[in-house]
Scaffold this motif. Structure first.
Motif, PDB file in Angstrom:
ATOM      1  N   THR A 179       0.268  -1.572   0.188  1.00 59.23           N
ATOM      2  CA  THR A 179      -0.250   0.381  -0.063  1.00 59.23           C
ATOM      3  C   THR A 179       0.369   1.443  -0.061  1.00 59.23           C
ATOM      4  OG1 THR A 179      -1.431  -0.905   1.145  1.00 59.23           O
ATOM      5  CG2 THR A 179      -1.560   1.483   1.454  1.00 59.23           C
ATOM      6  N   ILE A 180       0.147   2.685  -0.564  1.00 56.54           N
ATOM      7  CA  ILE A 180       1.343   3.551  -1.293  1.00 56.54           C
ATOM      8  C   ILE A 180       0.790   4.311  -0.491  1.00 56.54           C
ATOM      9  CG2 ILE A 180       2.473   4.704  -2.888  1.00 56.54           C
ATOM     10  CD1 ILE A 180       1.829   2.832  -4.562  1.00 56.54           C
ATOM     11  N   PRO A 181       1.297   5.454   0.409  1.00 55.97           N
ATOM     12  CA  PRO A 181       0.887   6.181   1.616  1.00 55.97           C
ATOM     13  C   PRO A 181       0.462   7.780   0.281  1.00 55.97           C
ATOM     14  CG  PRO A 181       2.899   5.787   2.196  1.00 55.97           C
ATOM     15  CD  PRO A 181       2.857   5.059   1.083  1.00 55.97           C
ATOM     16  N   VAL A 182      -0.221   7.991   0.314  1.00 57.72           N
ATOM     17  CA  VAL A 182      -0.859   9.630  -0.295  1.00 57.72           C
ATOM     18  C   VAL A 182      -1.234  10.677   0.391  1.00 57.72           C
ATOM     19  CG1 VAL A 182      -1.690   9.979  -2.526  1.00 57.72           C
ATOM     20  CG2 VAL A 182      -0.285   8.342  -2.984  1.00 57.72           C
ATOM     21  N   VAL A 183      -1.151  12.016   0.399  1.00 57.21           N
ATOM     22  CA  VAL A 183      -0.994  12.574   0.982  1.00 57.21           C
ATOM     23  C   VAL A 183      -2.652  13.716  -0.242  1.00 57.21           C
ATOM     24  CG1 VAL A 183       0.402  12.595   2.608  1.00 57.21           C
ATOM     25  CG2 VAL A 183       0.664  13.803   0.497  1.00 57.21           C
ATOM     26  N   CYS A 184      -3.037  14.115   0.003  1.00 60.43           N
ATOM     27  CA  CYS A 184      -3.939  15.059  -0.572  1.00 60.43           C
ATOM     28  C   CYS A 184      -4.791  16.313   0.420  1.00 60.43           C
ATOM     29  CB  CYS A 184      -5.083  14.321  -1.041  1.00 60.43           C
ATOM     30  SG  CYS A 184      -6.717  13.919   0.067  1.00 60.43           S
TER      31      CYS A 184
ATOM     32  N   SER B  42      -5.482  22.925   8.579  1.00 58.05           N
ATOM     33  CA  SER B  42      -5.805  23.401   9.903  1.00 58.05           C
ATOM     34  C   SER B  42      -6.105  22.332  10.517  1.00 58.05           C
ATOM     35  CB  SER B  42      -6.828  24.256   9.269  1.00 58.05           C
ATOM     36  OG  SER B  42      -7.370  23.853   8.547  1.00 58.05           O
ATOM     37  N   ALA B  43      -6.802  21.150   9.512  1.00 60.60           N
ATOM     38  CA  ALA B  43      -7.513  20.319  10.269  1.00 60.60           C
ATOM     39  C   ALA B  43      -7.030  18.231   9.316  1.00 60.60           C
ATOM     40  CB  ALA B  43      -8.925  19.936  10.139  1.00 60.60           C
ATOM     41  N   THR B  44      -6.877  17.256  10.107  1.00 60.90           N
ATOM     42  CA  THR B  44      -6.939  15.576   9.447  1.00 60.90           C
ATOM     43  C   THR B  44      -8.277  15.335   9.301  1.00 60.90           C
ATOM     44  OG1 THR B  44      -4.625  15.411  10.830  1.00 60.90           O
ATOM     45  CG2 THR B  44      -5.478  13.708   9.219  1.00 60.90           C
ATOM     46  N   MET B  45      -8.375  14.319   8.439  1.00 61.54           N
ATOM     47  CA  MET B  45      -9.446  13.502   7.875  1.00 61.54           C
ATOM     48  C   MET B  45      -9.408  12.494   8.205  1.00 61.54           C
ATOM     49  SD  MET B  45     -11.388  16.414   5.329  1.00 61.54           S
ATOM     50  CE  MET B  45     -12.318  14.717   4.681  1.00 61.54           C
ATOM     51  N   SER B  46     -10.602  11.031   7.747  1.00 64.02           N
ATOM     52  CA  SER B  46     -10.055   9.635   8.267  1.00 64.02           C
ATOM     53  C   SER B  46      -8.896   9.604   6.860  1.00 64.02           C
ATOM     54  CB  SER B  46     -11.396   9.619   7.543  1.00 64.02           C
ATOM     55  OG  SER B  46     -11.876   9.691   8.858  1.00 64.02           O
ATOM     56  N   ALA B  47      -7.954   8.987   6.951  1.00 64.99           N
ATOM     57  CA  ALA B  47      -7.455   8.001   6.088  1.00 64.99           C
ATOM     58  C   ALA B  47      -8.018   7.113   4.708  1.00 64.99           C
ATOM     59  CB  ALA B  47      -6.264   7.685   6.341  1.00 64.99           C
ATOM     60  N   ASN B  48      -7.932   6.699   4.036  1.00 64.23           N
ATOM     61  CA  ASN B  48      -9.031   5.300   3.750  1.00 64.23           C
ATOM     62  C   ASN B  48      -7.914   4.771   2.479  1.00 64.23           C
ATOM     63  OD1 ASN B  48      -9.649   6.355   0.534  1.00 64.23           O
ATOM     64  ND2 ASN B  48     -10.153   8.215   1.348  1.00 64.23           N
TER      65      ASN B  48
ATOM     66  N   ILE C 113      -4.543  10.273   3.124  1.00 62.67           N
ATOM     67  CA  ILE C 113      -4.464  10.909   3.780  1.00 62.67           C
ATOM     68  C   ILE C 113      -4.610  11.771   3.494  1.00 62.67           C
ATOM     69  CG2 ILE C 113      -2.927  11.134   5.625  1.00 62.67           C
ATOM     70  CD1 ILE C 113      -0.644   8.844   4.866  1.00 62.67           C
ATOM     71  N   PRO C 114      -5.733  12.624   3.925  1.00 61.81           N
ATOM     72  CA  PRO C 114      -6.229  13.897   3.468  1.00 61.81           C
ATOM     73  C   PRO C 114      -5.964  15.030   4.530  1.00 61.81           C
ATOM     74  CG  PRO C 114      -8.259  12.443   3.563  1.00 61.81           C
ATOM     75  CD  PRO C 114      -6.565  11.341   4.105  1.00 61.81           C
ATOM     76  N   PHE C 115      -5.453  15.976   4.580  1.00 60.38           N
ATOM     77  CA  PHE C 115      -5.956  17.056   5.220  1.00 60.38           C
ATOM     78  C   PHE C 115      -6.582  18.319   4.558  1.00 60.38           C
ATOM     79  CE2 PHE C 115      -1.838  14.988   5.876  1.00 60.38           C
ATOM     80  CZ  PHE C 115      -1.241  14.772   7.330  1.00 60.38           C
ATOM     81  N   VAL C 116      -7.452  19.438   5.631  1.00 62.25           N
ATOM     82  CA  VAL C 116      -7.376  20.400   4.754  1.00 62.25           C
ATOM     83  C   VAL C 116      -7.054  21.475   5.516  1.00 62.25           C
ATOM     84  CG1 VAL C 116     -10.031  21.876   5.971  1.00 62.25           C
ATOM     85  CG2 VAL C 116     -10.046  20.037   6.160  1.00 62.25           C
ATOM     86  N   CYS C 117      -6.993  22.539   4.229  1.00 66.99           N
ATOM     87  CA  CYS C 117      -5.809  23.206   4.495  1.00 66.99           C
ATOM     88  C   CYS C 117      -6.291  24.928   4.243  1.00 66.99           C
ATOM     89  CB  CYS C 117      -4.425  23.514   3.483  1.00 66.99           C
ATOM     90  SG  CYS C 117      -3.796  21.729   4.048  1.00 66.99           S
ATOM     91  N   SER C 118      -5.099  25.506   3.886  1.00 64.23           N
ATOM     92  CA  SER C 118      -5.606  27.244   4.130  1.00 64.23           C
ATOM     93  C   SER C 118      -4.088  27.260   3.213  1.00 64.23           C
ATOM     94  CB  SER C 118      -6.235  27.499   4.721  1.00 64.23           C
ATOM     95  OG  SER C 118      -5.116  28.396   5.510  1.00 64.23           O
TER      96      SER C 118
END
Length: 130
Positions: free
Chosen positions: A2-7, A64-70, A82-87
């Motif tokens: 499994t490849i870890p990827v951020v968004c 600003s926030a971390t969301m659930s990885a899927n 692995i999603p993050f909320v950003c500005s």
């Protein structure tokens, strides 16, 4: 493997979210996604996100926030998104890999042709923003 990827779900002050359209030189050409990329060995997901967004879009973001990885299984690979909320802290968006980008409000986001792994991220984000 499994490849870890951020968004990044990059939100504007008026509540719109940035989405980027994959170019013909990328996997899944023409699909919309939340920009990001692979986590390098020894790198934390947060550091990877900041690096990837700077590399792909030429901007500096604040998380600003971390969301659930899927985990999503494509035919040729499996990724853990692995999603993050950003500005945006600084810079102007300058595409290095994507075909196009835009700011979208919540109704418009639901109408885009998303990369499959991004769909659960979008659904969670819309629930968070209720």
């Amino acid at each position: 493997m499994t490849i870890p990827v951020v968004c990044a779900l990059i939100a504007s002050d008026d509540g719109k979210v940035l989405a980027a359209r994959r170019s013909s030189s990328m996997d899944l050409p023409g699909k919309w996604e939340f920009p990001g990329g692979k986590v390098e060995p020894g790198e934390t997901p947060r550091k990877a996100l900041i690096r990837e967004i700077e590399e792909e879009l030429g901007i500096l973001v604040r998380i600003s926030a971390t969301m659930s990885a899927n985990v999503h299984h494509y035919k040729e690979k499996t990724i853990k998104l692995i999603p993050f909320v950003c500005s945006i802290i600084s810079g102007e968006v300058c595409l290095k890999e994507h075909q196009s980008w835009s700011w979208f409000d919540r109704d418009e986001l639901e109408d885009l042709d998303w990369a499959e792994a991004d769909i659960p991220v979008l659904k969670e984000y819309l629930l968070m923003r209720g």
